[in-house]
Design a protein around this motif. Structure first.
Motif, PDB file in Angstrom:
ATOM      1  N   ALA A   1       0.903  -1.277   0.157  1.00 12.34           N
ATOM      2  CA  ALA A   1      -0.179   0.282   0.025  1.00 12.34           C
ATOM      3  C   ALA A   1       0.921   1.128   0.236  1.00 12.34           C
ATOM      4  O   ALA A   1       1.672   0.747   0.587  1.00 12.34           O
ATOM      5  N   SER A   2       0.634   1.968  -0.957  1.00  6.99           N
ATOM      6  CA  SER A   2       1.427   3.392  -0.745  1.00  6.99           C
ATOM      7  C   SER A   2       1.296   4.135   0.771  1.00  6.99           C
ATOM      8  O   SER A   2       0.192   3.731   1.498  1.00  6.99           O
ATOM      9  N   ARG A   3       2.610   5.339   0.494  1.00  4.00           N
ATOM     10  CA  ARG A   3       2.832   5.778   2.208  1.00  4.00           C
ATOM     11  C   ARG A   3       2.670   6.700   2.032  1.00  4.00           C
ATOM     12  O   ARG A   3       3.512   6.997   1.243  1.00  4.00           O
ATOM     13  N   THR A   4       2.755   7.490   3.810  1.00  8.08           N
ATOM     14  CA  THR A   4       3.064   8.896   3.405  1.00  8.08           C
ATOM     15  C   THR A   4       4.148   8.875   4.500  1.00  8.08           C
ATOM     16  O   THR A   4       3.169   8.450   5.694  1.00  8.08           O
ATOM     17  N   GLU A   5       5.162  10.232   4.482  1.00  5.64           N
ATOM     18  CA  GLU A   5       6.476   9.944   6.207  1.00  5.64           C
ATOM     19  C   GLU A   5       6.195  11.532   6.127  1.00  5.64           C
ATOM     20  O   GLU A   5       6.198  11.720   5.154  1.00  5.64           O
ATOM     21  N   CYS A   6       6.957  11.949   7.135  1.00  7.50           N
ATOM     22  CA  CYS A   6       7.284  12.934   7.545  1.00  7.50           C
ATOM     23  C   CYS A   6       9.132  12.583   7.492  1.00  7.50           C
ATOM     24  O   CYS A   6       9.358  11.894   8.676  1.00  7.50           O
ATOM     25  N   ALA A   7       9.828  13.146   7.225  1.00 10.30           N
ATOM     26  CA  ALA A   7      11.309  12.791   7.303  1.00 10.30           C
ATOM     27  C   ALA A   7      12.023  14.188   7.850  1.00 10.30           C
ATOM     28  O   ALA A   7      11.877  14.748   6.920  1.00 10.30           O
ATOM     29  N   GLN A   8      12.693  13.513   8.932  1.00  9.14           N
ATOM     30  CA  GLN A   8      13.369  15.091   9.786  1.00  9.14           C
ATOM     31  C   GLN A   8      14.629  14.232   9.595  1.00  9.14           C
ATOM     32  O   GLN A   8      14.918  13.750  10.651  1.00  9.14           O
ATOM     33  N   VAL A   9      15.804  15.559   8.775  1.00 10.52           N
ATOM     34  CA  VAL A   9      16.752  15.171   8.382  1.00 10.52           C
ATOM     35  C   VAL A   9      17.681  16.705   8.211  1.00 10.52           C
ATOM     36  O   VAL A   9      16.878  17.907   9.343  1.00 10.52           O
ATOM     37  N   SER A  10      19.030  16.199   8.804  1.00 11.61           N
ATOM     38  CA  SER A  10      20.086  17.213   8.560  1.00 11.61           C
ATOM     39  C   SER A  10      20.004  18.215   7.119  1.00 11.61           C
ATOM     40  O   SER A  10      18.888  17.913   6.103  1.00 11.61           O
ATOM     41  N   GLU A  11      20.322  19.108   7.431  1.00 11.88           N
ATOM     42  CA  GLU A  11      19.864  20.322   6.745  1.00 11.88           C
ATOM     43  C   GLU A  11      20.242  20.738   4.988  1.00 11.88           C
ATOM     44  O   GLU A  11      19.820  20.864   3.624  1.00 11.88           O
ATOM     45  N   ASP A  12      21.035  19.573   4.595  1.00 12.42           N
ATOM     46  CA  ASP A  12      21.815  19.377   3.513  1.00 12.42           C
ATOM     47  C   ASP A  12      21.594  17.859   2.682  1.00 12.42           C
ATOM     48  O   ASP A  12      22.188  17.850   2.403  1.00 12.42           O
ATOM     49  N   ALA A  13      20.399  17.485   3.279  1.00  9.59           N
ATOM     50  CA  ALA A  13      20.298  16.236   2.949  1.00  9.59           C
ATOM     51  C   ALA A  13      19.275  15.637   1.565  1.00  9.59           C
ATOM     52  O   ALA A  13      18.795  17.193   1.468  1.00  9.59           O
ATOM     53  N   SER A  14      20.286  14.346   1.585  1.00  8.95           N
ATOM     54  CA  SER A  14      19.393  14.377  -0.218  1.00  8.95           C
ATOM     55  C   SER A  14      18.261  13.877  -0.002  1.00  8.95           C
ATOM     56  O   SER A  14      17.861  13.655   0.996  1.00  8.95           O
TER      57      SER A  14
END
Length: 219
Positions: free
Chosen positions: A118-131
């Motif tokens: 099933a499709s999913r949505t997530e909120c990624a909290q990463v470093s400011e320079d993350a790809s």
């Protein structure tokens, strides 16, 4: 007789030209496409997940699809709404939040023996320079890449393969994945086909023959 000759030449020329200029069916591939959210719509990303660096508040989409080029690639079927995706993730100093939409595609696009999750949505909290790739890895492991850094699997899907040709596709066309716009098998560079030039040549020959018949009868 003269009219019959001219009519026959024109009919044959039109038939040959129509066949020669008919669109060739491009080679299709099964692959992960990358998208950028623009308001309420999606735009095909011009960079891969390793070099694409979304800003804080951006939404990146990944869709498993079958297509021959970016125009034919299936878009993520979930709208890129950052507020809806990241409302439960508070902002943090020195970090950025990126909404990530993962669409595993349809059953028709799935490799043999596999069913898309099933499709999913997530909120990624990463470093400011993350790809975008790092944001994806933060929420949808395991990822799998090939030796050319092409994204092959998200959350373990599909189990094997990477940008494989879809059985039944014919002709040489643009590959949509490892190098958008590159010719499949090094064959078609996107220019006019030899069939088109052949059709034009036949048209010229038939026109000249019809003109010669007309002049001969007048003489």
């Amino acid at each position: 007789m003269r009219r019959a000759t001219l009519a026959g030449a024109a009919l044959l020329a039109g038939t040959v030209t129509g066949l020669a200029t008919g669109p060739a069916q491009a080679q299709e591939y099964r692959y992960w496409s990358v998208w950028e959210g623009k308001g309420s719509s999606w735009t095909y990303a011009t960079e891969g997940p390793g070099t694409l660096r979304p800003a804080d508040g951006a939404v990146t989409g990944f869709r498993f699809t079958v297509g021959a080029d970016s125009a034919a690639a299936g878009k993520p079927r979930t709208a890129p709404g950052f507020d809806a995706i990241c409302r439960a993730t508070p902002a943090k100093e020195g970090r950025k939040r990126i909404g990530v939409v993962v669409d595993f595609g349809t059953a028709a696009d799935a490799p043999g023996g596999e069913r898309p999750p099933a499709s999913r949505t997530e909120c990624a909290q990463v470093s400011e320079d993350a790809s975008a790739g790092e944001a994806l890895a933060a929420v949808a492991r395991p990822l799998r890449y090939d030796a050319s850094a092409l994204l092959c699997a998200v959350a373990g899907y599909p189990k094997a393969g990477c940008a494989e040709r879809v059985n039944g596709s014919k002709g040489a066309g643009s590959a949509a994945s490892p190098a958008p716009g590159a010719a499949a098998d090094g064959g078609d560079d996107g220019g006019p086909s030899t069939g088109l030039f052949g059709g034009i040549a036949v048209l010229v020959v038939l026109g000249a023959a019809a003109g010669w018949q007309l002049r001969r009868r007048r003489g």
